[in-house]
Design a protein around this motif. Structure first.
Motif, PDB file in Angstrom:
ATOM      1  N   ALA A  48      18.028  68.368 -24.628  1.00  0.00           N
ATOM      2  CA  ALA A  48      17.143  67.283 -24.206  1.00  0.00           C
ATOM      3  C   ALA A  48      17.271  66.082 -25.142  1.00  0.00           C
ATOM      4  O   ALA A  48      17.584  66.206 -26.327  1.00  0.00           O
ATOM      5  N   ASN A  49      17.010  64.941 -24.583  1.00  0.00           N
ATOM      6  CA  ASN A  49      17.140  63.660 -25.257  1.00  0.00           C
ATOM      7  C   ASN A  49      15.911  63.408 -26.140  1.00  0.00           C
ATOM      8  O   ASN A  49      14.781  63.523 -25.677  1.00  0.00           O
ATOM      9  N   ILE A  50      16.119  63.042 -27.417  1.00  0.00           N
ATOM     10  CA  ILE A  50      15.003  62.773 -28.337  1.00  0.00           C
ATOM     11  C   ILE A  50      14.672  61.282 -28.301  1.00  0.00           C
ATOM     12  O   ILE A  50      15.524  60.429 -28.596  1.00  0.00           O
ATOM     13  N   GLY A  51      13.448  60.965 -27.918  1.00  0.00           N
ATOM     14  CA  GLY A  51      13.032  59.576 -27.805  1.00  0.00           C
ATOM     15  C   GLY A  51      11.696  59.312 -28.472  1.00  0.00           C
ATOM     16  O   GLY A  51      11.167  60.141 -29.214  1.00  0.00           O
ATOM     17  N   VAL A  52      11.151  58.147 -28.185  1.00  0.00           N
ATOM     18  CA  VAL A  52       9.867  57.717 -28.750  1.00  0.00           C
ATOM     19  C   VAL A  52       8.998  57.141 -27.646  1.00  0.00           C
ATOM     20  O   VAL A  52       9.489  56.425 -26.762  1.00  0.00           O
TER      21      VAL A  52
ATOM     22  N   SER B 263       4.407  66.658  -4.982  1.00  0.00           N
ATOM     23  CA  SER B 263       5.505  65.764  -5.361  1.00  0.00           C
ATOM     24  C   SER B 263       5.333  65.219  -6.769  1.00  0.00           C
ATOM     25  O   SER B 263       6.223  64.531  -7.283  1.00  0.00           O
ATOM     26  N   LEU B 264       4.195  65.509  -7.400  1.00  0.00           N
ATOM     27  CA  LEU B 264       3.879  65.013  -8.738  1.00  0.00           C
ATOM     28  C   LEU B 264       4.230  66.092  -9.759  1.00  0.00           C
ATOM     29  O   LEU B 264       3.724  67.214  -9.697  1.00  0.00           O
ATOM     30  N   TYR B 265       5.113  65.743 -10.682  1.00  0.00           N
ATOM     31  CA  TYR B 265       5.519  66.685 -11.727  1.00  0.00           C
ATOM     32  C   TYR B 265       4.721  66.413 -13.001  1.00  0.00           C
ATOM     33  O   TYR B 265       3.769  65.628 -12.981  1.00  0.00           O
ATOM     34  N   PHE B 266       5.082  67.075 -14.093  1.00  0.00           N
ATOM     35  CA  PHE B 266       4.258  66.988 -15.308  1.00  0.00           C
ATOM     36  C   PHE B 266       5.033  66.449 -16.496  1.00  0.00           C
ATOM     37  O   PHE B 266       6.221  66.742 -16.683  1.00  0.00           O
ATOM     38  N   GLU B 267       4.325  65.653 -17.263  1.00  0.00           N
ATOM     39  CA  GLU B 267       4.726  65.323 -18.626  1.00  0.00           C
ATOM     40  C   GLU B 267       3.756  66.086 -19.522  1.00  0.00           C
ATOM     41  O   GLU B 267       2.568  65.776 -19.566  1.00  0.00           O
ATOM     42  N   VAL B 268       4.263  67.095 -20.200  1.00  0.00           N
ATOM     43  CA  VAL B 268       3.395  67.990 -20.964  1.00  0.00           C
ATOM     44  C   VAL B 268       3.285  67.494 -22.401  1.00  0.00           C
ATOM     45  O   VAL B 268       4.280  67.392 -23.118  1.00  0.00           O
ATOM     46  N   ASP B 269       2.067  67.172 -22.796  1.00  0.00           N
ATOM     47  CA  ASP B 269       1.777  66.790 -24.178  1.00  0.00           C
ATOM     48  C   ASP B 269       1.339  68.054 -24.907  1.00  0.00           C
ATOM     49  O   ASP B 269       0.243  68.578 -24.690  1.00  0.00           O
TER      50      ASP B 269
ATOM     51  N   MET C 192       1.860  77.676 -21.702  1.00  0.00           N
ATOM     52  CA  MET C 192       1.876  76.557 -20.763  1.00  0.00           C
ATOM     53  C   MET C 192       3.290  76.321 -20.230  1.00  0.00           C
ATOM     54  O   MET C 192       3.508  76.169 -19.026  1.00  0.00           O
ATOM     55  N   LEU C 193       4.261  76.328 -21.128  1.00  0.00           N
ATOM     56  CA  LEU C 193       5.639  76.058 -20.722  1.00  0.00           C
ATOM     57  C   LEU C 193       6.179  77.142 -19.799  1.00  0.00           C
ATOM     58  O   LEU C 193       6.930  76.856 -18.863  1.00  0.00           O
ATOM     59  N   LYS C 194       5.794  78.390 -20.042  1.00  0.00           N
ATOM     60  CA  LYS C 194       6.216  79.468 -19.152  1.00  0.00           C
ATOM     61  C   LYS C 194       5.547  79.349 -17.786  1.00  0.00           C
ATOM     62  O   LYS C 194       6.185  79.507 -16.747  1.00  0.00           O
ATOM     63  N   GLU C 195       4.271  79.051 -17.798  1.00  0.00           N
ATOM     64  CA  GLU C 195       3.513  79.028 -16.547  1.00  0.00           C
ATOM     65  C   GLU C 195       3.940  77.891 -15.631  1.00  0.00           C
ATOM     66  O   GLU C 195       3.893  78.014 -14.405  1.00  0.00           O
ATOM     67  N   TYR C 196       4.350  76.783 -16.229  1.00  0.00           N
ATOM     68  CA  TYR C 196       4.704  75.605 -15.435  1.00  0.00           C
ATOM     69  C   TYR C 196       6.204  75.307 -15.507  1.00  0.00           C
ATOM     70  O   TYR C 196       6.621  74.163 -15.306  1.00  0.00           O
ATOM     71  N   ALA C 197       7.006  76.314 -15.779  1.00  0.00           N
ATOM     72  CA  ALA C 197       8.461  76.134 -15.829  1.00  0.00           C
ATOM     73  C   ALA C 197       8.955  75.548 -14.510  1.00  0.00           C
ATOM     74  O   ALA C 197       8.518  75.951 -13.427  1.00  0.00           O
ATOM     75  N   GLY C 198       9.846  74.593 -14.624  1.00  0.00           N
ATOM     76  CA  GLY C 198      10.385  73.922 -13.446  1.00  0.00           C
ATOM     77  C   GLY C 198       9.628  72.678 -13.060  1.00  0.00           C
ATOM     78  O   GLY C 198      10.151  71.831 -12.327  1.00  0.00           O
ATOM     79  N   VAL C 199       8.393  72.562 -13.551  1.00  0.00           N
ATOM     80  CA  VAL C 199       7.554  71.408 -13.233  1.00  0.00           C
ATOM     81  C   VAL C 199       7.508  70.429 -14.409  1.00  0.00           C
ATOM     82  O   VAL C 199       7.198  69.264 -14.245  1.00  0.00           O
ATOM     83  N   CYS C 200       7.859  70.909 -15.604  1.00  0.00           N
ATOM     84  CA  CYS C 200       7.751  70.114 -16.827  1.00  0.00           C
ATOM     85  C   CYS C 200       9.024  69.293 -17.022  1.00  0.00           C
ATOM     86  O   CYS C 200      10.052  69.840 -17.420  1.00  0.00           O
ATOM     87  N   LYS C 201       8.970  68.002 -16.748  1.00  0.00           N
ATOM     88  CA  LYS C 201      10.164  67.161 -16.821  1.00  0.00           C
ATOM     89  C   LYS C 201      10.220  66.338 -18.115  1.00  0.00           C
ATOM     90  O   LYS C 201      11.295  65.998 -18.586  1.00  0.00           O
TER      91      LYS C 201
ATOM     92  N   ALA D 209      11.900  76.268 -25.666  1.00  0.00           N
ATOM     93  CA  ALA D 209      11.076  76.677 -24.522  1.00  0.00           C
ATOM     94  C   ALA D 209      10.826  75.497 -23.586  1.00  0.00           C
ATOM     95  O   ALA D 209      10.790  75.658 -22.359  1.00  0.00           O
ATOM     96  N   SER D 210      10.660  74.305 -24.160  1.00  0.00           N
ATOM     97  CA  SER D 210      10.469  73.102 -23.343  1.00  0.00           C
ATOM     98  C   SER D 210      11.714  72.814 -22.521  1.00  0.00           C
ATOM     99  O   SER D 210      11.629  72.486 -21.325  1.00  0.00           O
ATOM    100  N   GLU D 211      12.858  72.940 -23.140  1.00  0.00           N
ATOM    101  CA  GLU D 211      14.105  72.713 -22.429  1.00  0.00           C
ATOM    102  C   GLU D 211      14.286  73.751 -21.323  1.00  0.00           C
ATOM    103  O   GLU D 211      14.698  73.417 -20.197  1.00  0.00           O
ATOM    104  N   ALA D 212      13.952  74.998 -21.627  1.00  0.00           N
ATOM    105  CA  ALA D 212      14.053  76.057 -20.615  1.00  0.00           C
ATOM    106  C   ALA D 212      13.094  75.817 -19.453  1.00  0.00           C
ATOM    107  O   ALA D 212      13.358  76.239 -18.319  1.00  0.00           O
ATOM    108  N   ALA D 213      11.981  75.130 -19.731  1.00  0.00           N
ATOM    109  CA  ALA D 213      11.007  74.825 -18.675  1.00  0.00           C
ATOM    110  C   ALA D 213      11.444  73.658 -17.805  1.00  0.00           C
ATOM    111  O   ALA D 213      10.777  73.338 -16.818  1.00  0.00           O
ATOM    112  N   GLY D 214      12.557  73.014 -18.171  1.00  0.00           N
ATOM    113  CA  GLY D 214      13.106  71.960 -17.329  1.00  0.00           C
ATOM    114  C   GLY D 214      13.008  70.563 -17.895  1.00  0.00           C
ATOM    115  O   GLY D 214      13.385  69.591 -17.230  1.00  0.00           O
ATOM    116  N   ALA D 215      12.509  70.412 -19.132  1.00  0.00           N
ATOM    117  CA  ALA D 215      12.322  69.088 -19.699  1.00  0.00           C
ATOM    118  C   ALA D 215      13.658  68.422 -20.020  1.00  0.00           C
ATOM    119  O   ALA D 215      14.566  69.055 -20.559  1.00  0.00           O
TER     120      ALA D 215
END
Length: 282
Positions: free
Chosen positions: A2-6, A162-168, A182-191, A245-251
Motif C-alpha cells: 500500500a501507498n504511504i501518504g499524508v 456502494s459506499l466503502y470505508f476509510e478506516v481510522d 475491525m479489519l477482519k470483519e470488514y475485509a474487502g470494504v476497507c479501501k 492486516a490493513s493491506e489484506a483487508a483491501g486497503a
C-alpha cells in the motif's frame, strides 16, 4: 504494498501560508508518496498545483474529501451542488477515491437518522462508481455505537452498499473495538486507512490537585481523559501487525494523520511517523 501518504488536513495552515506546491515539495523530501486532500479548497490554483506535483514530484493524489451537502469546512466540494466538478477533478488528477469525513451529528442520534443519511448518500456513491470513482466513509469512535444489535458502521453498509470505508484505526481503538478485529470483519470494504497512533499520557498535575483538594469526581474526569493523537510509533498500537492486516483487508492507501500535534510542527510529526514506518519495513 500500500501507498504511504499524508492526510493534508494536518497542513492546511501551511498550504494557506506557503501554497500547495511548496508544501508538496516538503512532503516529497519526507518520502511521502501520496496525499489525501481535506479541509483545503479545491480551487483552480490548488488543483493546478496538485496536477503539477503529480507530473514533477511523482506524488499521487490518493483521495479527495467531499461533503454530502453544504459543509462547514471552507472550500469543501459537496455531492449535491458540485458533483460534476468532483468528477472532473478526479479525472484531471487521476483520483480513484473520494471520502466523506463524517456524517452530520444529527445522523448519529438514532438508527432511523443513520438510515436516512445513508439512503441519501447511496445514489451519489453509485453515480461516482459509474465514473470509476469509489466513495468511502471515514469513521470515528461513535460509528461503533450500536442501535440495538447493529453498529452505525453496519447500518451504513446495509443501506449504502456502494459506499466503502476509510478506516481510522485510532478511532476504532478509541471506540472500543480491536482494530485487527475491525479489519477482519470488514475485509474487502476497507479501501483507505488512516494511520494514527493512540497515546495515553501521564496523569496530569491538575488531577492530583483536585484529588488532594477532595474533589474526586473532577479529578477523575481529568484521569479518564488522558488519550492523545500520536505520531505513528509513539503510541500503543501494533503497527507491525496492523499494516499487513490493513493491506489484506483491501486497503490501497495508508494516510498518516494526527488530528492534534500539541504545539509541534506538523512537518516534524509527519517526519517522525514516516521514519517509524520505514523502520518497520514500510
Amino acid at each position: 504494498m500500500a501507498n504511504i501518504g499524508v492526510q493534508m488536513m494536518m497542513l492546511k495552515d501551511q498550504v494557506a501560508e506557503l501554497g500547495m506546491y511548496p508544501v508538496l515539495e516538503k512532503l516529497k523530501e519526507l518520502n511521502i508518496a501520496s496525499v489525501e486532500v481535506s479541509q483545503i479548497p479545491m480551487n483552480e490554483e490548488n488543483v493546478a498545483a496538485l496536477e503539477r506535483a503529480i507530473s514533477e514530484l511523482n506524488i499521487e493524489v490518493g483521495a479527495l474529501s467531499v461533503a454530502f451537502g453544504p459543509s462547514a469546512a471552507p472550500g469543501t466540494d459537496n455531492l449535491e451542488d458540485d458533483f460534476d466538478k468532483i468528477v472532473a477533478d478526479c479525472k484531471r488528477l487521476d483520483v480513484k477515491y473520494t471520502r466523506i469525513g463524517m456524517m452530520p451529528f444529527q445522523a448519529m442520534t438514532s438508527k432511523e437518522a443513520t438510515e436516512t443519511w445513508a439512503a441519501q448518500v447511496e445514489p451519489y456513491a453509485a453515480r461516482l462508481a459509474a465514473e470509476g470513482i469509489t466513495l468511502c466513509y471515514h469513521n470515528h469512535h461513535v460509528d461503533l455505537h450500536k442501535f440495538g444489535n447493529e453498529r452505525i458502521f453496519d447500518i451504513v453498509r446495509r443501506v449504502a452498499p456502494s459506499l466503502y470505508f476509510e478506516v481510522d484505526l485510532h478511532w476504532v481503538q478509541r471506540g472500543g473495538m480491536a482494530p485487527l478485529d475491525m479489519l477482519k470483519e470488514y475485509a474487502g470494504v476497507c479501501k483507505l486507512i488512516h494511520v494514527k497512533d493512540f497515546r495515553v499520557t501521564e496523569l496530569p498535575a491538575e488531577a492530583m490537585e483536585l484529588f488532594t483538594a477532595g474533589d474526586f469526581m473532577k479529578g477523575y474526569e481529568k484521569f479518564v481523559n488522558i488519550v492523545e493523537f500520536a505520531e505513528v510509533g509513539q503510541g500503543n498500537m501494533n503497527w507491525p501487525e496492523l499494516l499487513p492486516a490493513s493491506e489484506a483487508a483491501g486497503a490501497e492507501f495508508f494516510f498518516i494523520e494526527q488530528d492534534m500535534t500539541y504545539g509541534r510542527d506538523p512537518f516534524d510529526c509527519i517526519k517522525d511517523s514516516r521514519e517509524y514506518l520505514t523502520s518497520i519495513g514500510w
